[in-house]
Enzyme design. Sequence first.
Site, PDB file in Angstrom:
ATOM      1  N   GLY A  14       0.821  -1.213   0.000  1.00  0.00           N
ATOM      2  CA  GLY A  14       0.000   0.000   0.000  1.00  0.00           C
ATOM      3  C   GLY A  14       0.850   1.257   0.000  1.00  0.00           C
ATOM      4  N   THR A  40       5.092  -7.316   3.858  1.00  0.00           N
ATOM      5  CA  THR A  40       4.800  -8.729   4.130  1.00  0.00           C
ATOM      6  C   THR A  40       4.663  -9.518   2.839  1.00  0.00           C
ATOM      7  OG1 THR A  40       3.685  -8.150   6.186  1.00  0.00           O
ATOM      8  CG2 THR A  40       3.159 -10.298   5.238  1.00  0.00           C
ATOM      9  N   CYS A  41       3.928  -8.978   1.876  1.00  0.00           N
ATOM     10  CA  CYS A  41       3.634  -9.737   0.657  1.00  0.00           C
ATOM     11  C   CYS A  41       4.912 -10.198  -0.039  1.00  0.00           C
ATOM     12  CB  CYS A  41       2.802  -8.878  -0.291  1.00  0.00           C
ATOM     13  SG  CYS A  41       2.556  -9.658  -1.891  1.00  0.00           S
ATOM     14  N   CYS A  46       2.958 -13.519   0.552  1.00  0.00           N
ATOM     15  CA  CYS A  46       2.441 -14.072  -0.715  1.00  0.00           C
ATOM     16  C   CYS A  46       3.519 -14.614  -1.653  1.00  0.00           C
ATOM     17  CB  CYS A  46       1.679 -12.997  -1.488  1.00  0.00           C
ATOM     18  SG  CYS A  46       0.751 -11.851  -0.488  1.00  0.00           S
ATOM     19  N   LYS A  49       5.794 -17.472  -0.225  1.00  0.00           N
ATOM     20  CA  LYS A  49       4.853 -18.581   0.008  1.00  0.00           C
ATOM     21  C   LYS A  49       4.497 -19.274  -1.294  1.00  0.00           C
ATOM     22  CE  LYS A  49       0.868 -17.984  -0.728  1.00  0.00           C
ATOM     23  NZ  LYS A  49      -0.167 -17.296   0.012  1.00  0.00           N
ATOM     24  N   TYR A  97      11.676  -2.876  -6.115  1.00  0.00           N
ATOM     25  CA  TYR A  97      10.842  -1.901  -5.395  1.00  0.00           C
ATOM     26  C   TYR A  97      11.639  -0.636  -5.117  1.00  0.00           C
ATOM     27  CZ  TYR A  97       6.517  -4.415  -4.405  1.00  0.00           C
ATOM     28  OH  TYR A  97       5.290  -5.014  -4.514  1.00  0.00           O
ATOM     29  N   ALA A 113      10.057   4.981  11.903  1.00  0.00           N
ATOM     30  CA  ALA A 113       9.507   6.333  11.968  1.00  0.00           C
ATOM     31  C   ALA A 113       8.459   6.396  13.065  1.00  0.00           C
ATOM     32  CB  ALA A 113       8.855   6.698  10.634  1.00  0.00           C
ATOM     33  N   TYR A 177      -6.158 -18.905   6.301  1.00  0.00           N
ATOM     34  CA  TYR A 177      -5.330 -18.910   5.094  1.00  0.00           C
ATOM     35  C   TYR A 177      -3.896 -19.378   5.396  1.00  0.00           C
ATOM     36  CZ  TYR A 177      -8.288 -15.548   2.352  1.00  0.00           C
ATOM     37  OH  TYR A 177      -9.267 -14.901   1.634  1.00  0.00           O
ATOM     38  N   GLU A 181      -2.185 -22.927   4.225  1.00  0.00           N
ATOM     39  CA  GLU A 181      -1.219 -22.867   3.124  1.00  0.00           C
ATOM     40  C   GLU A 181       0.135 -23.430   3.570  1.00  0.00           C
ATOM     41  OE1 GLU A 181      -2.999 -19.112   0.555  1.00  0.00           O
ATOM     42  OE2 GLU A 181      -1.316 -18.730   1.887  1.00  0.00           O
ATOM     43  N   ARG A 198      -9.513 -24.516  16.953  1.00  0.00           N
ATOM     44  CA  ARG A 198     -10.497 -24.427  18.039  1.00  0.00           C
ATOM     45  C   ARG A 198     -11.913 -24.663  17.544  1.00  0.00           C
ATOM     46  NH1 ARG A 198     -10.413 -17.872  19.183  1.00  0.00           N
ATOM     47  NH2 ARG A 198     -11.036 -17.272  17.075  1.00  0.00           N
ATOM     48  N   ARG A 204     -13.027 -20.454   8.600  1.00  0.00           N
ATOM     49  CA  ARG A 204     -14.240 -19.740   9.014  1.00  0.00           C
ATOM     50  C   ARG A 204     -14.533 -18.592   8.027  1.00  0.00           C
ATOM     51  NH1 ARG A 204     -16.421 -19.345  14.041  1.00  0.00           N
ATOM     52  NH2 ARG A 204     -14.498 -19.972  15.092  1.00  0.00           N
ATOM     53  N   ASP A 302      -3.274  -3.273   5.610  1.00  0.00           N
ATOM     54  CA  ASP A 302      -3.593  -4.128   6.761  1.00  0.00           C
ATOM     55  C   ASP A 302      -3.638  -3.364   8.079  1.00  0.00           C
ATOM     56  OD1 ASP A 302      -3.524  -6.126   4.901  1.00  0.00           O
ATOM     57  OD2 ASP A 302      -1.982  -7.335   5.890  1.00  0.00           O
ATOM     58  N   THR A 310      -3.236  -8.077  -0.269  1.00  0.00           N
ATOM     59  CA  THR A 310      -2.315  -7.196  -0.988  1.00  0.00           C
ATOM     60  C   THR A 310      -3.004  -6.344  -2.067  1.00  0.00           C
ATOM     61  OG1 THR A 310      -0.485  -8.648  -0.559  1.00  0.00           O
ATOM     62  CG2 THR A 310      -0.271  -7.229  -2.490  1.00  0.00           C
ATOM     63  N   HIS A 435     -13.420 -27.128 -24.317  1.00  0.00           N
ATOM     64  CA  HIS A 435     -13.367 -28.564 -24.042  1.00  0.00           C
ATOM     65  C   HIS A 435     -12.035 -29.162 -24.484  1.00  0.00           C
ATOM     66  CE1 HIS A 435     -15.063 -32.480 -23.301  1.00  0.00           C
ATOM     67  NE2 HIS A 435     -14.628 -32.887 -24.479  1.00  0.00           N
ATOM     68  N   GLU A 440     -15.133 -25.848 -17.878  1.00  0.00           N
ATOM     69  CA  GLU A 440     -16.360 -25.950 -18.690  1.00  0.00           C
ATOM     70  C   GLU A 440     -17.553 -26.356 -17.833  1.00  0.00           C
ATOM     71  OE1 GLU A 440     -16.576 -29.236 -21.642  1.00  0.00           O
ATOM     72  OE2 GLU A 440     -14.664 -29.883 -20.801  1.00  0.00           O
TER      73      GLU A 440
HETATM   74  P1  NDP Z   1      -7.193 -15.927   9.566  1.00  0.00           P
HETATM   75  O1  NDP Z   1      -8.050 -14.918  10.211  1.00  0.00           O
HETATM   76  O2  NDP Z   1      -7.442 -16.340   8.166  1.00  0.00           O
HETATM   77  O3  NDP Z   1      -7.181 -17.251  10.454  1.00  0.00           O
HETATM   78  C1  NDP Z   1      -6.879 -17.222  11.811  1.00  0.00           C
HETATM   79  C2  NDP Z   1      -7.018 -18.615  12.378  1.00  0.00           C
HETATM   80  O4  NDP Z   1      -6.566 -18.603  13.712  1.00  0.00           O
HETATM   81  C3  NDP Z   1      -8.446 -19.123  12.388  1.00  0.00           C
HETATM   82  O5  NDP Z   1      -8.446 -20.500  12.151  1.00  0.00           O
HETATM   83  C4  NDP Z   1      -8.883 -18.803  13.828  1.00  0.00           C
HETATM   84  O6  NDP Z   1      -9.860 -19.665  14.308  1.00  0.00           O
HETATM   85  C5  NDP Z   1      -7.590 -19.078  14.562  1.00  0.00           C
HETATM   86  N1  NDP Z   1      -7.509 -18.372  15.838  1.00  0.00           N
HETATM   87  C6  NDP Z   1      -7.651 -17.055  16.070  1.00  0.00           C
HETATM   88  N2  NDP Z   1      -7.478 -16.778  17.366  1.00  0.00           N
HETATM   89  C7  NDP Z   1      -7.240 -17.959  17.986  1.00  0.00           C
HETATM   90  C8  NDP Z   1      -7.005 -18.328  19.309  1.00  0.00           C
HETATM   91  N3  NDP Z   1      -6.984 -17.427  20.286  1.00  0.00           N
HETATM   92  N4  NDP Z   1      -6.798 -19.634  19.594  1.00  0.00           N
HETATM   93  C9  NDP Z   1      -6.828 -20.556  18.609  1.00  0.00           C
HETATM   94  N5  NDP Z   1      -7.054 -20.267  17.315  1.00  0.00           N
HETATM   95  C10 NDP Z   1      -7.261 -18.978  17.010  1.00  0.00           C
HETATM   96  O7  NDP Z   1      -5.715 -15.381   9.749  1.00  0.00           O
HETATM   97  P2  NDP Z   1      -4.335 -15.765   9.057  1.00  0.00           P
HETATM   98  O8  NDP Z   1      -3.317 -15.401  10.067  1.00  0.00           O
HETATM   99  O9  NDP Z   1      -4.340 -17.140   8.509  1.00  0.00           O
HETATM  100  O10 NDP Z   1      -4.259 -14.753   7.840  1.00  0.00           O
HETATM  101  C11 NDP Z   1      -4.409 -13.348   8.070  1.00  0.00           C
HETATM  102  C12 NDP Z   1      -4.985 -12.687   6.858  1.00  0.00           C
HETATM  103  O11 NDP Z   1      -3.986 -12.600   5.860  1.00  0.00           O
HETATM  104  C13 NDP Z   1      -6.116 -13.449   6.191  1.00  0.00           C
HETATM  105  O12 NDP Z   1      -7.357 -13.181   6.775  1.00  0.00           O
HETATM  106  C14 NDP Z   1      -6.030 -12.958   4.791  1.00  0.00           C
HETATM  107  O13 NDP Z   1      -6.764 -11.771   4.694  1.00  0.00           O
HETATM  108  C15 NDP Z   1      -4.562 -12.687   4.591  1.00  0.00           C
HETATM  109  N6  NDP Z   1      -3.920 -13.775   3.813  1.00  0.00           N
HETATM  110  C16 NDP Z   1      -4.336 -14.005   2.537  1.00  0.00           C
HETATM  111  C17 NDP Z   1      -3.747 -14.995   1.779  1.00  0.00           C
HETATM  112  C18 NDP Z   1      -4.238 -15.243   0.414  1.00  0.00           C
HETATM  113  O14 NDP Z   1      -4.927 -14.385  -0.154  1.00  0.00           O
HETATM  114  N7  NDP Z   1      -3.929 -16.400  -0.198  1.00  0.00           N
HETATM  115  C19 NDP Z   1      -2.653 -15.815   2.317  1.00  0.00           C
HETATM  116  C20 NDP Z   1      -2.316 -15.486   3.667  1.00  0.00           C
HETATM  117  C21 NDP Z   1      -2.920 -14.496   4.370  1.00  0.00           C
HETATM  118  P3  NDP Z   1     -11.444 -19.382  14.137  1.00  0.00           P
HETATM  119  O15 NDP Z   1     -11.775 -19.779  12.744  1.00  0.00           O
HETATM  120  O16 NDP Z   1     -12.045 -20.257  15.160  1.00  0.00           O
HETATM  121  O17 NDP Z   1     -11.645 -17.926  14.383  1.00  0.00           O
END
Ligand code: NDP
Length: 454
Positions: A14, A40-41, A46, A49, A97, A113, A177, A181, A198, A204, A302, A310, A435, A440
């Site tokens: 950003g 981060t990206c 990203c 990864k 960059y 900063a 995510y 991954e 959990r 989710r 973020d 990103t 095809h 398809e």
């Molecule tokens: P997410 O929000 O996707 O997932 C967090 C996970 O941690 C969930 O499974 C959540 O469980 C669990 N969690 C949260 N708090 C606790 C806790 N106190 N105890 C146990 N488990 C917990 O976050 P990520 O860190 O994986 O990724 C962050 C963000 O980065 C994503 O939301 C996405 O926007 C971005 N991202 C995108 C990617 C892509 O586009 N391919 C790749 C990587 C990151 P619950 O489901 O129960 O809440």
Amino acid sequence: MQQFDLVVIGGGSGGVRAARIAAGHGAKVALVEEYRLGGTCVIRGCVPKKLMVYASRFAQEFEEAHGFGWTVGQSHFDWATLKANRDREVARLESVYRSNLLAAGVTLFDSRAVLQESHVVRLTDGTLLQGKTILVATGARPETGPAIPGLELSIDSNGFFELEQLPKQVVVQGAGYIALELACVLRRLGSEVSVVLRGEQILRGFDDELRAHLSNELAAIGIRFLFGRTFAAISRQGAGLQVTLDDGQTLDADCVLRAVGRTPNTAGLGLQEAGVALDAKGAVRVEGLSQTSVPHIHAVGDVTNRVNLTPMAIREGHAFADTVFGKTPRGVDHTLIPSAVFTTPEAGVVGLTEAQALQQYPHLDVYRTTFRPMKATLSGHASRVFMKLLVDRDTDRVLGFHAVGPDSGELAQLVGVTLQLGATKSAFDATLAVHPTAAEELVTMRTATVRHNL
Ligand code: NDP
């Protein structure tokens, strides 16, 4: 005190985009980054990864080759080679960059900063930069998660990218995510992987059927899921580690990876002292076009904890620069966001989930299919592709697309364009199939699997 039209704090997706576009509009721009340009990206998200995802996919390709007549020799994976090549590519991108920013006329400062006052940024060596406008684009960092004994023995996604060798036994906490991954990369490269979550299902917020399909696919490649469990403690056990779960069960590991969400980077930046309001999670509150509670301080990406992707940070940064320095007010649409989860198989989605759609559209038609991809007929691989379209029967509009299978991220990108255009199911049906492809299926799903009437 050096004077600038714009001082950008943070050189990630950003901040870099905003700095370059603002400079292109004629603004005098400074950008301050304390770690590495690219954010981060590029540095630890990203890009590295995805390179590791590519590496992890060869194992299945080698297996599948047999059915097509290939005899593949002894394969051997070397983590050190992958890491070195990956890190070299990341360094190359970082230098691109840097040179792009310099070519745009942006003045770079490699420093932390802190806002000294609302128009003044202080660098670590005491240098002061005055900005008519300040942009906070400091991103987010891995959330530490609940404090438990032995937490310091685990790593987060930053630590993952520093691993010097492939761990043998990994316990992952979380099922979003990042957790999935990285779990998938490690499993496909040969680690034993347990994912402790959990909740009762992975990912989710995603479509429930997609979640179920993907978790079955990942279980089939040997990822062990422990649902409804949390970490109670981590301890050293001989040369390795042991995770104790809340039910007393223990898991041995040589690597414990936490991926439980991300926290906006706002601590110690002097934001609140300068009058910038934060929300309960510590994210910068923004209104309208990325404006904070202090009118000349803006925030994108973020650090605002809106849509943490990103491409969204890039779009927010660009729109900010056009609006403030280009005399072209530009909004950012935070809806209809295509995204992918780069597990293998990967997931690609855009639009509403079935549960979300049902809240607004009582006459919802669900078109769903699962099938063995053509390649599997000779390779014998058991993986199945999942595709789903959600259609509002009243208007025929396609509301959501959800897929699991090869290249689903690529599909989500293009289906996203059709949804932007307001595509109808009839338009999908009228489109001739390519095809033989998996895609398809999207234009040949004639009969709804479920017809909701609420
Ligand atoms: P997410 O929000 O996707 O997932 C967090 C996970 O941690 C969930 O499974 C959540 O469980 C669990 N969690 C949260 N708090 C606790 C806790 N106190 N105890 C146990 N488990 C917990 O976050 P990520 O860190 O994986 O990724 C962050 C963000 O980065 C994503 O939301 C996405 O926007 C971005 N991202 C995108 C990617 C892509 O586009 N391919 C790749 C990587 C990151 P619950 O489901 O129960 O809440």
